[in-house]
Design a protein around this motif. Structure first.
Motif, PDB file in Angstrom:
ATOM      1  N   LYS A 165       0.721  -1.313  -0.013  1.00 31.28           N
ATOM      2  CA  LYS A 165      -0.055  -0.024  -0.098  1.00 31.28           C
ATOM      3  C   LYS A 165       0.930   1.178  -0.235  1.00 31.28           C
ATOM      4  N   THR A 168       2.276   2.032  -3.010  1.00 30.69           N
ATOM      5  CA  THR A 168       1.040   2.635  -4.155  1.00 30.69           C
ATOM      6  C   THR A 168       0.878   3.991  -3.798  1.00 30.69           C
ATOM      7  N   TRP A 169       0.803   4.387  -2.515  1.00 30.04           N
ATOM      8  CA  TRP A 169       0.413   5.705  -2.216  1.00 30.04           C
ATOM      9  C   TRP A 169       1.597   6.694  -2.456  1.00 30.04           C
ATOM     10  N   GLU A 172       0.985   7.192  -6.238  1.00 24.57           N
ATOM     11  CA  GLU A 172      -0.373   8.034  -6.214  1.00 24.57           C
ATOM     12  C   GLU A 172       0.112   9.353  -6.082  1.00 24.57           C
ATOM     13  N   ASP A 173       0.656   9.774  -4.875  1.00 29.17           N
ATOM     14  CA  ASP A 173       0.913  10.969  -4.277  1.00 29.17           C
ATOM     15  C   ASP A 173       1.937  11.870  -4.939  1.00 29.17           C
TER      16      ASP A 173
ATOM     17  N   THR B  20      -5.542   3.720   5.175  1.00 22.27           N
ATOM     18  CA  THR B  20      -5.962   3.022   4.037  1.00 22.27           C
ATOM     19  C   THR B  20      -7.614   3.699   3.819  1.00 22.27           C
ATOM     20  N   ARG B  23      -7.689   7.251   3.494  1.00 21.27           N
ATOM     21  CA  ARG B  23      -7.401   7.741   2.198  1.00 21.27           C
ATOM     22  C   ARG B  23      -8.555   7.471   1.249  1.00 21.27           C
ATOM     23  N   SER B  24      -9.211   6.460   1.540  1.00 21.32           N
ATOM     24  CA  SER B  24     -10.227   5.984   0.623  1.00 21.32           C
ATOM     25  C   SER B  24     -11.469   6.802   0.874  1.00 21.32           C
ATOM     26  N   LYS B  27     -10.448  10.056  -1.094  1.00 18.19           N
ATOM     27  CA  LYS B  27     -10.344   9.923  -2.622  1.00 18.19           C
ATOM     28  C   LYS B  27     -12.022  10.195  -2.985  1.00 18.19           C
ATOM     29  N   SER B 117      -6.634  -2.312  -3.463  1.00 16.72           N
ATOM     30  CA  SER B 117      -7.347  -1.339  -2.882  1.00 16.72           C
ATOM     31  C   SER B 117      -8.859  -0.903  -3.335  1.00 16.72           C
TER      32      SER B 117
END
Lengths: 365, 139
Positions: A165, A168-169, A172-173, B20, B23-24, B27, B117
């Motif tokens: 994760k 991935t972040w 993304e960021d 998580t 963040r979700s 988003k 995710s």
């Protein structure tokens, strides 16, 4: 020694109790006979040695129960009564010996009648301390293994997911700001994380593969294999040929085996138009299955090694795989008392599976 | 009642799992107030001290130190003030027993934290839709 002297020897025991006495005294077990009042009427030397020397005078003719703890007495009487009523009783007992030793005895008690019709119990106790100790040890190590499987599935996977994760972040960021080299390395991290995740997943399957007892079901074998083939998510295509036969086998277990063998053939096949032939034939005692493909084959020197855990024949960067598939198959077949082997063939690989119809294992559940 | 009035109490021991969830929600631009408790003990403390403003729902992990999710649920259902709390379970456990015992304690839903995710996003979308239309009793 002449024939006449050996005959003489045999004659000596006819109508004589000394032979049965000798046997009774020399049985490598603790032997005793009780009457219907639970008094000991006969006991061998081994049995007497369980009592302190000063108490040995008071064995024959006594119930000897006062030398034991009350709860042990309860246990003794329960089994004696059961033997008197039903004809037989057996139990495991933990006995404190006069020398301070603690031993586990397996005692069988059998009812019998003498010539005059009086009721007795014959008791035989074997010392099974070491055996019971090993059984307990085995139980403990099996439990430890189960616990390990759980840790592998949950506690090791959780940080792995977290790593995945976080990567991935970052992407993304800050993806736009990262240099190309960093991005490539992040991709490699993701790839290794998913590989490790797959290893843990397959390790868990391996450790639990025979935990749920799979029931026998009756089904059509060819239909069954085609369904599995269609459900496998690998791009390669092989021409599948399969015997039609109604079989009665533990379906869930067979599915694990078949899925692994078919996906191996698909994954490792090296040319466009390959084929996979699956034969099954039935004999009185077993089903024999052949999985034959025309892929690259497995060199003879690796045919045992491939069944070990985490074994692959190619670096995982060339061919993704946990190396657990064949180990899982072997474990399933062993569980059902069958076998799996790789046999010589001109091209490709041929697996032969033998699956017994009747479960021949002791205590299969 | 505005749908963004509903507070989400996330009971989760793992920092990254909590991130998580956050963040979700971010988003999807969901602005509902979010409070985190690190385990069942802390969550009960918050609820019993009325630190969480009503209305609220609980997103509950199962495996946590001190007090796990199932024990938390048992305590919650015993408490006359809290027994009607809406709880969604969010866990990595696929264990049949865990699923069974959760529903036995009247959870509103049992969801798996998958590695991907996007399953988390579906859960957030579901919650977003849920509190758009759900009616809570006034307290």
């Amino acid at each position: 020694m002449t024939d006449s002297t050996s005959l003489e020897k045999a004659d000596r025991f006819i109508g004589d109790d000394s032979l049965s006495d000798l046997i009774f005294d020399n049985i490598p077990d603790y032997a005793f006979i009780k009457d219907d009042q639970l008094r000991i009427v006969k006991a061998n030397d081994a049995f007497c040695s369980m009592y302190p020397e000063e108490a040995r005078e008071k064995i024959i003719g006594y119930t000897t129960l006062d030398s034991y703890q009350p709860e042990e007495v309860e246990e003794f009487i329960k089994d004696d009564k059961k033997a008197l009523e039903t004809g037989y009783a057996e139990c495991l007992e933990i006995i404190n010996f006069p020398d301070g030793g603690v031993r586990t005895l397996f005692t069988r008690k059998k009812r019998f009648y003498d010539a005059k019709g009086a009721t007795f119990i014959l008791g035989l106790s074997s010392d099974v301390t070491e055996r019971e100790h090993l059984v307990a040890q085995l139980k403990r190590s099996n439990e430890a293994l189960d616990e390990f499987a759980y840790i592998a599935s949950h506690d090791l996977k959780a940080p792995l997911n977290a790593i995945s994760k976080l990567v991935t972040w970052i992407d993304e960021d800050y993806g736009d700001e990262l240099p190309e080299g960093a991005k490539e390395n992040f991709d490699l991290i993701q790839q290794r994380v998913s590989r490790m995740s797959k290893l843990l997943h397959d390790l868990l399957i391996y450790s639990r593969v025979n935990r749920k007892h799979s029931e026998n079901e009756t089904f059509e074998f060819c239909e069954f294999t085609k369904e599995i083939y269609d459900s496998i998510d690998i791009e390669a295509k092989l021409k599948l040929e399969c015997t039609s036969l109604i079989v009665t086998l533990p379906k869930t277990a067979l599915e694990v085996v078949t899925r692994n063998l078919i996906s191996n053939s698909l994954k490792h096949h090296d040319c466009e138009n390959g084929s996979l032939i699956i034969h099954v034939k039935e004999s009185a005692k077993e089903y024999e299955m052949h999985f034959i493909d025309d892929g690259p084959g497995i060199p003879p020197e690796y045919r045992e090694k491939v069944f070990e855990m985490f074994q692959t024949l190619k670096p995982r960067d060339q061919q993704e795989g946990s190396g657990m598939g064949l180990a899982i198959i072997k474990k399933v077949l062993n569980h059902y008392g069958g076998s799996v082997d790789i046999v010589d063939s001109n091209v490709g690989t041929e697996f032969v599976l033998k699956w017994p119809k009747v479960d021949t294992r002791v205590n299969p559940n | 009642m505005q749908n963004n009035d509903i507070t989400v109490l996330v009971v989760e021991d793992d920092d990254i799992d909590y991130m998580t969830v956050k963040r979700s929600f971010a988003k999807r631009k969901i602005m509902n107030p979010m409070v985190r408790a690190i385990d069942g003990v802390e969550a009960l403390e918050f609820l019993q001290a009325k630190k969480i403003e009503y209305p609220f729902i609980v997103l509950l992990d199962l495996k946590m130190p001190r007090m796990g999710g199932l024990e938390f649920l048992a305590r919650l259902r015993e408490d006359p003030e809290l027994q009607d709390t809406v709880v969604f379970v969010l866990t990595t456990s696929k264990d049949e027993d865990d699923i069974h015992h959760s529903y036995e304690k009247n959870v509103a839903g049992y969801f798996l934290k998958e590695e991907a995710s996007n399953s988390m996003m579906s859960l957030v979308d579901m919650l977003d839709g849920y509190w758009r239309i759900v009616q809570f009793p006034t307290k």
